[in-house]
Design a protein around this motif. Structure first.
Motif, PDB file in Angstrom:
ATOM      1  N   ILE A 116       0.586  -1.177  -0.242  1.00  0.00           N
ATOM      2  CA  ILE A 116      -0.136   0.135  -0.006  1.00  0.00           C
ATOM      3  C   ILE A 116       0.888   1.043  -0.048  1.00  0.00           C
ATOM      4  CG2 ILE A 116      -2.023  -1.234   1.065  1.00  0.00           C
ATOM      5  CD1 ILE A 116      -1.093   0.134   3.807  1.00  0.00           C
ATOM      6  N   GLY A 117       2.306   1.220   0.054  1.00  0.00           N
ATOM      7  CA  GLY A 117       3.109   2.427  -0.127  1.00  0.00           C
ATOM      8  C   GLY A 117       3.786   2.764   1.304  1.00  0.00           C
ATOM      9  N   LYS A 118       3.859   2.006   2.158  1.00  0.00           N
ATOM     10  CA  LYS A 118       4.590   2.378   3.121  1.00  0.00           C
ATOM     11  C   LYS A 118       5.896   2.398   3.184  1.00  0.00           C
ATOM     12  CE  LYS A 118       3.403  -1.580   5.572  1.00  0.00           C
ATOM     13  NZ  LYS A 118       2.824  -2.270   4.494  1.00  0.00           N
ATOM     14  N   THR A 119       6.706   1.353   2.518  1.00  0.00           N
ATOM     15  CA  THR A 119       8.185   1.690   2.339  1.00  0.00           C
ATOM     16  C   THR A 119       8.371   2.919   1.484  1.00  0.00           C
ATOM     17  OG1 THR A 119       8.433  -0.732   2.496  1.00  0.00           O
ATOM     18  CG2 THR A 119      10.154   0.216   1.386  1.00  0.00           C
ATOM     19  N   HIS A 120       7.381   3.192   0.362  1.00  0.00           N
ATOM     20  CA  HIS A 120       7.816   4.078  -0.488  1.00  0.00           C
ATOM     21  C   HIS A 120       7.806   5.480   0.316  1.00  0.00           C
ATOM     22  CE1 HIS A 120       6.965   6.456  -4.605  1.00  0.00           C
ATOM     23  NE2 HIS A 120       7.110   7.128  -3.745  1.00  0.00           N
ATOM     24  N   GLU A 238       6.107   5.934  22.020  1.00  0.00           N
ATOM     25  CA  GLU A 238       6.576   7.295  22.634  1.00  0.00           C
ATOM     26  C   GLU A 238       7.567   7.797  21.452  1.00  0.00           C
ATOM     27  OE1 GLU A 238       8.820   9.186  26.378  1.00  0.00           O
ATOM     28  OE2 GLU A 238       8.180   6.785  26.372  1.00  0.00           O
ATOM     29  N   MET A 239       8.301   6.995  20.778  1.00  0.00           N
ATOM     30  CA  MET A 239       9.099   7.493  19.721  1.00  0.00           C
ATOM     31  C   MET A 239       8.567   7.892  18.505  1.00  0.00           C
ATOM     32  SD  MET A 239      11.983   4.271  19.862  1.00  0.00           S
ATOM     33  CE  MET A 239      13.048   4.886  18.466  1.00  0.00           C
ATOM     34  N   CYS A 240       7.511   7.582  18.171  1.00  0.00           N
ATOM     35  CA  CYS A 240       6.766   7.677  16.650  1.00  0.00           C
ATOM     36  C   CYS A 240       5.326   7.982  16.719  1.00  0.00           C
ATOM     37  CB  CYS A 240       6.890   6.558  15.859  1.00  0.00           C
ATOM     38  SG  CYS A 240       8.367   5.642  15.800  1.00  0.00           S
ATOM     39  N   ASP A 241       4.952   8.793  15.706  1.00  0.00           N
ATOM     40  CA  ASP A 241       3.668   9.006  15.526  1.00  0.00           C
ATOM     41  C   ASP A 241       3.116   7.804  14.497  1.00  0.00           C
ATOM     42  OD1 ASP A 241       3.026  11.510  16.905  1.00  0.00           O
ATOM     43  OD2 ASP A 241       4.017  12.592  15.448  1.00  0.00           O
ATOM     44  N   PHE A 242       2.054   7.163  14.956  1.00  0.00           N
ATOM     45  CA  PHE A 242       1.646   5.960  14.131  1.00  0.00           C
ATOM     46  C   PHE A 242       0.488   6.439  13.140  1.00  0.00           C
ATOM     47  CE2 PHE A 242       4.013   3.830  17.268  1.00  0.00           C
ATOM     48  CZ  PHE A 242       3.557   2.401  16.943  1.00  0.00           C
ATOM     49  N   TYR A 243       0.807   5.883  11.901  1.00  0.00           N
ATOM     50  CA  TYR A 243      -0.210   5.990  10.914  1.00  0.00           C
ATOM     51  C   TYR A 243      -0.972   4.599  10.427  1.00  0.00           C
ATOM     52  CZ  TYR A 243       1.008  10.888  11.284  1.00  0.00           C
ATOM     53  OH  TYR A 243       1.073  12.115  11.831  1.00  0.00           O
ATOM     54  N   ASP A 244      -1.864   4.304  10.580  1.00  0.00           N
ATOM     55  CA  ASP A 244      -2.400   2.910  10.370  1.00  0.00           C
ATOM     56  C   ASP A 244      -3.405   2.782   9.194  1.00  0.00           C
ATOM     57  OD1 ASP A 244      -3.420   0.082  10.433  1.00  0.00           O
ATOM     58  OD2 ASP A 244      -3.304   0.090  12.545  1.00  0.00           O
ATOM     59  N   PHE A 245      -3.268   2.530   8.099  1.00  0.00           N
ATOM     60  CA  PHE A 245      -4.164   2.845   6.993  1.00  0.00           C
ATOM     61  C   PHE A 245      -3.989   1.248   6.097  1.00  0.00           C
ATOM     62  CE2 PHE A 245      -0.140   4.089   5.940  1.00  0.00           C
ATOM     63  CZ  PHE A 245       0.402   3.895   4.555  1.00  0.00           C
ATOM     64  N   ASP A 246      -5.222   1.394   5.299  1.00  0.00           N
ATOM     65  CA  ASP A 246      -5.096   0.233   4.352  1.00  0.00           C
ATOM     66  C   ASP A 246      -5.280   0.693   2.844  1.00  0.00           C
ATOM     67  OD1 ASP A 246      -7.765   0.995   4.127  1.00  0.00           O
ATOM     68  OD2 ASP A 246      -8.681  -0.753   4.607  1.00  0.00           O
ATOM     69  N   GLY A 247      -5.504  -0.083   2.038  1.00  0.00           N
ATOM     70  CA  GLY A 247      -5.664   0.345   0.552  1.00  0.00           C
ATOM     71  C   GLY A 247      -5.468  -0.547  -0.596  1.00  0.00           C
ATOM     72  N   ALA A 248      -5.335  -0.112  -1.757  1.00  0.00           N
ATOM     73  CA  ALA A 248      -5.265  -1.072  -2.878  1.00  0.00           C
ATOM     74  C   ALA A 248      -3.500  -1.458  -2.886  1.00  0.00           C
ATOM     75  CB  ALA A 248      -5.616  -0.503  -4.100  1.00  0.00           C
ATOM     76  N   ASP A 249      -3.129  -2.611  -3.218  1.00  0.00           N
ATOM     77  CA  ASP A 249      -2.054  -3.008  -3.720  1.00  0.00           C
ATOM     78  C   ASP A 249      -1.634  -2.352  -4.859  1.00  0.00           C
ATOM     79  OD1 ASP A 249       0.539  -4.529  -3.796  1.00  0.00           O
ATOM     80  OD2 ASP A 249      -0.568  -6.322  -3.066  1.00  0.00           O
ATOM     81  N   TYR A 250      -0.414  -1.485  -4.632  1.00  0.00           N
ATOM     82  CA  TYR A 250       0.050  -1.013  -5.627  1.00  0.00           C
ATOM     83  C   TYR A 250       0.792  -1.988  -6.856  1.00  0.00           C
ATOM     84  CZ  TYR A 250      -0.186   3.914  -3.778  1.00  0.00           C
ATOM     85  OH  TYR A 250      -0.539   4.965  -3.311  1.00  0.00           O
ATOM     86  N   ARG A 251       1.078  -3.182  -6.351  1.00  0.00           N
ATOM     87  CA  ARG A 251       1.681  -4.121  -7.106  1.00  0.00           C
ATOM     88  C   ARG A 251       0.591  -4.906  -8.116  1.00  0.00           C
ATOM     89  NH1 ARG A 251       4.018  -5.476  -2.017  1.00  0.00           N
ATOM     90  NH2 ARG A 251       5.881  -4.345  -1.888  1.00  0.00           N
ATOM     91  N   GLN A 263      -8.044   3.661  -6.928  1.00  0.00           N
ATOM     92  CA  GLN A 263      -9.296   4.094  -6.462  1.00  0.00           C
ATOM     93  C   GLN A 263     -10.377   2.644  -6.692  1.00  0.00           C
ATOM     94  OE1 GLN A 263      -9.903   6.220  -4.472  1.00  0.00           O
ATOM     95  NE2 GLN A 263     -12.021   5.978  -4.121  1.00  0.00           N
ATOM     96  N   MET A 264     -10.356   2.221  -8.052  1.00  0.00           N
ATOM     97  CA  MET A 264     -11.359   1.240  -8.489  1.00  0.00           C
ATOM     98  C   MET A 264     -10.877  -0.170  -7.467  1.00  0.00           C
ATOM     99  SD  MET A 264     -11.655   2.295 -12.476  1.00  0.00           S
ATOM    100  CE  MET A 264     -12.826   0.624 -12.675  1.00  0.00           C
ATOM    101  N   LEU A 265      -9.536  -0.274  -7.717  1.00  0.00           N
ATOM    102  CA  LEU A 265      -9.198  -1.685  -6.755  1.00  0.00           C
ATOM    103  C   LEU A 265      -9.508  -1.382  -5.430  1.00  0.00           C
ATOM    104  CD1 LEU A 265      -5.450  -2.123  -8.413  1.00  0.00           C
ATOM    105  CD2 LEU A 265      -7.531  -3.557  -8.706  1.00  0.00           C
ATOM    106  N   TRP A 266      -9.414  -0.530  -4.852  1.00  0.00           N
ATOM    107  CA  TRP A 266      -9.797  -0.200  -3.537  1.00  0.00           C
ATOM    108  C   TRP A 266     -11.208  -0.186  -3.221  1.00  0.00           C
ATOM    109  CZ3 TRP A 266     -10.339   4.558  -0.281  1.00  0.00           C
ATOM    110  CH2 TRP A 266     -10.481   4.131   1.201  1.00  0.00           C
ATOM    111  N   LYS A 267     -12.325   0.528  -3.931  1.00  0.00           N
ATOM    112  CA  LYS A 267     -13.273   0.396  -3.829  1.00  0.00           C
ATOM    113  C   LYS A 267     -14.134  -0.820  -4.216  1.00  0.00           C
ATOM    114  CE  LYS A 267     -13.902   4.674  -1.855  1.00  0.00           C
ATOM    115  NZ  LYS A 267     -14.391   4.651  -0.567  1.00  0.00           N
ATOM    116  N   GLY A 268     -13.469  -1.574  -5.137  1.00  0.00           N
ATOM    117  CA  GLY A 268     -13.936  -2.792  -5.634  1.00  0.00           C
ATOM    118  C   GLY A 268     -13.742  -3.865  -4.793  1.00  0.00           C
ATOM    119  N   GLY A 269     -12.987  -3.693  -3.772  1.00  0.00           N
ATOM    120  CA  GLY A 269     -12.942  -4.580  -2.509  1.00  0.00           C
ATOM    121  C   GLY A 269     -11.599  -5.166  -2.772  1.00  0.00           C
ATOM    122  N   LYS A 270     -10.820  -5.119  -3.670  1.00  0.00           N
ATOM    123  CA  LYS A 270      -9.655  -5.598  -3.758  1.00  0.00           C
ATOM    124  C   LYS A 270      -8.446  -4.776  -2.997  1.00  0.00           C
ATOM    125  CE  LYS A 270     -10.349  -7.810  -8.400  1.00  0.00           C
ATOM    126  NZ  LYS A 270      -9.826  -7.970  -9.767  1.00  0.00           N
TER     127      LYS A 270
END
Length: 304
Positions: A116-120, A238-251, A263-270
């Motif tokens: 979903i783009g975390k490493t990017h 304590e060290m970090c601000d957390f950002y927890d999210f989901d989404g479409a697989d960029y791959r 957007q279509m992949l995400w909204k389409g349930g994939k």
């Protein structure tokens, strides 16, 4: 035919050597390769660092950052956004972090399924801090880091592991990718504890990514707290601000696809889904989470 081929190779080699020679003869027109260029400030002549020196310096620091080739062009500008509130929030946080650095108190922790783009985002922040803020940083996949530390163990040379560990502990910004995926052992726990605790105590900025849900359920073997242990998890909070999210697989993005396709992949349930193996039986997890375990790294004696 062999003679023709040999002559061709010799010609190409000579041409290549000539090009290299001509390039080496070209000096910077501003500083003549001294790294300092003369300038006039209010009629006073002085020198300042030349742009060529700055570019070479940045290139060296980027090379030392160990960013995998796959991610070497990641930036906040080429990160593909779509109508995903969690993704947009994480991207905005990454931008703010770069803008505010070095006046930041916490690092970042991006949590969510794979692809979903975390490493990017994490790499983009690191590269921009190096280019624009003069920071020094290192990128490591957590499993690769542990394997490299383990591989340096030599019973005849005590402390050799610190050849790998010292830059990780000391660097301005550390990106530790995919924490929690490494196979559990006492040595893994102690080594990760050493890294996180040392950077925590020294107030060093660290950026983490993980595929494991940041759930408070200590009995869930696929929760981040169970994968890394309660002590490390507490420090991360304590060290970090957390950002927890989901989404479409960029791959899964089609060739030449863009934001609308995601957007279509995400909204389409994939959505991206991560099927994660249990790390240990619940009894082992509960034992690991018992309070009172202090930092006591066993060095290179890497257990299985």
């Amino acid at each position: 035919m062999k003679e023709v081929f040999r002559a061709f190779c010799e010609f190409r080699g000579a041409a290549f050597d000539a090009i290299l020679s001509s390039l080496s003869d070209m000096s910077c027109p501003h500083c003549e390769d001294t790294g300092w260029r003369p300038v006039d400030v209010n009629g006073v002549r002085r020198v300042e660092r030349c742009e060529c020196w700055r570019k070479e310096s940045i290139a060296r620091v980027l090379a030392a950052a160990r960013v995998d080739r796959r991610y070497s062009r990641c930036s906040l500008e080429n990160f593909v956004l779509y109508d995903n509130p969690g993704l947009k929030r994480a991207h905005a946080a990454a931008r703010r972090f770069v803008e505010d650095f070095p006046n930041v108190d916490k690092g970042l922790c991006f949590v969510g399924p794979h692809g979903i783009g975390k490493t990017h985002l994490a790499v983009a922040v690191l590269r921009q801090l190096i280019r624009d803020r003069g920071a020094r940083g290192i990128f490591y996949d957590s499993t690769v880091l542990l394997r490299e530390i383990r591989s340096t163990y030599d019973p005849g040379v005590p402390g050799q592991e610190f050849q790998i560990l010292r830059p990780v502990l000391d660097t301005d910004v550390l990106v530790l990718d995919d924490i929690g995926k490494e196979r559990f052992s006492d040595w893994v726990e102690e080594t990760m504890n050493l890294i996180v605790t040392t950077r925590y105590n020294d107030r060093k900025i660290t950026i983490f990514t993980s595929n494991y849900e940041d759930s408070p359920d200590v009995d869930d073997p696929n929760a981040l707290i169970c994968r890394i242990g309660s002590r490390i998890h507490s420090r991360l909070r304590e060290m970090c601000d957390f950002y927890d999210f989901d989404g479409a697989d960029y791959r899964h993005l089609p060739p030449n696809g863009g934001a609308e396709d995601l957007q279509m992949l995400w909204k389409g349930g994939k959505k991206s889904k991560t099927t994660l193996p249990s790390r240990a039986a619940p009894s082992r997890i509960k034992a690991q989470l018992r309070p009172g375990r202090e930092l006591g790294w066993s060095g290179g004696k890497a257990g299985s």
